[in-house]
Design a protein around this motif. Sequence first.
Motif, short mmCIF file in Angstrom:
data_model
loop_
_atom_site.label_atom_id
_atom_site.label_comp_id
_atom_site.label_asym_id
_atom_site.label_seq_id
_atom_site.Cartn_x
_atom_site.Cartn_y
_atom_site.Cartn_z
N PHE A 46 0.82 -1.21 0.00
CA PHE A 46 0.00 0.00 0.00
C PHE A 46 0.86 1.27 0.00
O PHE A 46 0.44 2.30 -0.53
N ARG A 50 -0.81 1.70 -3.46
CA ARG A 50 -2.09 2.27 -3.01
C ARG A 50 -3.31 1.41 -3.34
O ARG A 50 -4.24 1.34 -2.57
N SER A 51 -3.35 0.77 -4.53
CA SER A 51 -4.54 0.00 -4.89
C SER A 51 -4.20 -1.07 -5.92
O SER A 51 -3.10 -1.08 -6.50
#
Length: 247
Positions: A46, A50-51
């Motif tokens: 992360f 982040r995604s």
Amino acid sequence: MTVVRTSHTHAHAVDAAIELFSRQGYEQTTVEEIADAAQVSRATFFRRYRSKEDVVFADHELLLEEVTVMLAATRPEARDDGERAWDPATAPYLEVCRAARLVFDHHLGQRATSLARYRLLQQVPALRDRELITTHRYERLFTRYLRDTLPADRSSTVQSIAFSAGVVAVHNAILRRWLRQPELDLRPELEEAFAELRRGATADLARRDQPVPTTTVSADGARVVVVQVDPGTTAETVADAVRTALA
């Protein structure tokens, strides 16, 4: 060395994510599974990506940085006197095309990843949205470079946006053809398309530099042509403008 390790790490994460998505399905694949396959912790994942959408395009984060550095090095104030001649009215367009070629070559150099990602994008709308975001980032980068580098009288935001959008659109169109038919060598076609865009941009600049005549009619009915020119304009240029107005 740090850059090399980071690049390898990103490439490994991209490949791991695409392989899992292709095999298991996008929705069915968890962040934990991607992190395990990429050999990083969940927290590290992360922090870096982040995604799930971001990790698929992690290589482009590094590529955007590379393009930014490359363009910055071409600015007149950053160049050495021994480098090739710099025409401030045309060279920035050439440098943007060189940067776009770097992106194209990246896809060709990562053939397996590019093809797998393309197939995945056809199946997952969320990834197509993320691809658009990445595309717009390149376009904004090119626009900002042109606006900041072209001479002040030729660096309008509209002109810079138009050229940058054209470069990105041409790049993407030819790239998609290659992704559908990877056996084709489309680089010469890309080069010619970029050259045509540059010719169009410089032709627009040349037209803007030409004196603009106005035609009026005097009280006795005679046509009067008025040409406003800059100092140093040749008589031939003025004559051409008058001939055009009279025609």
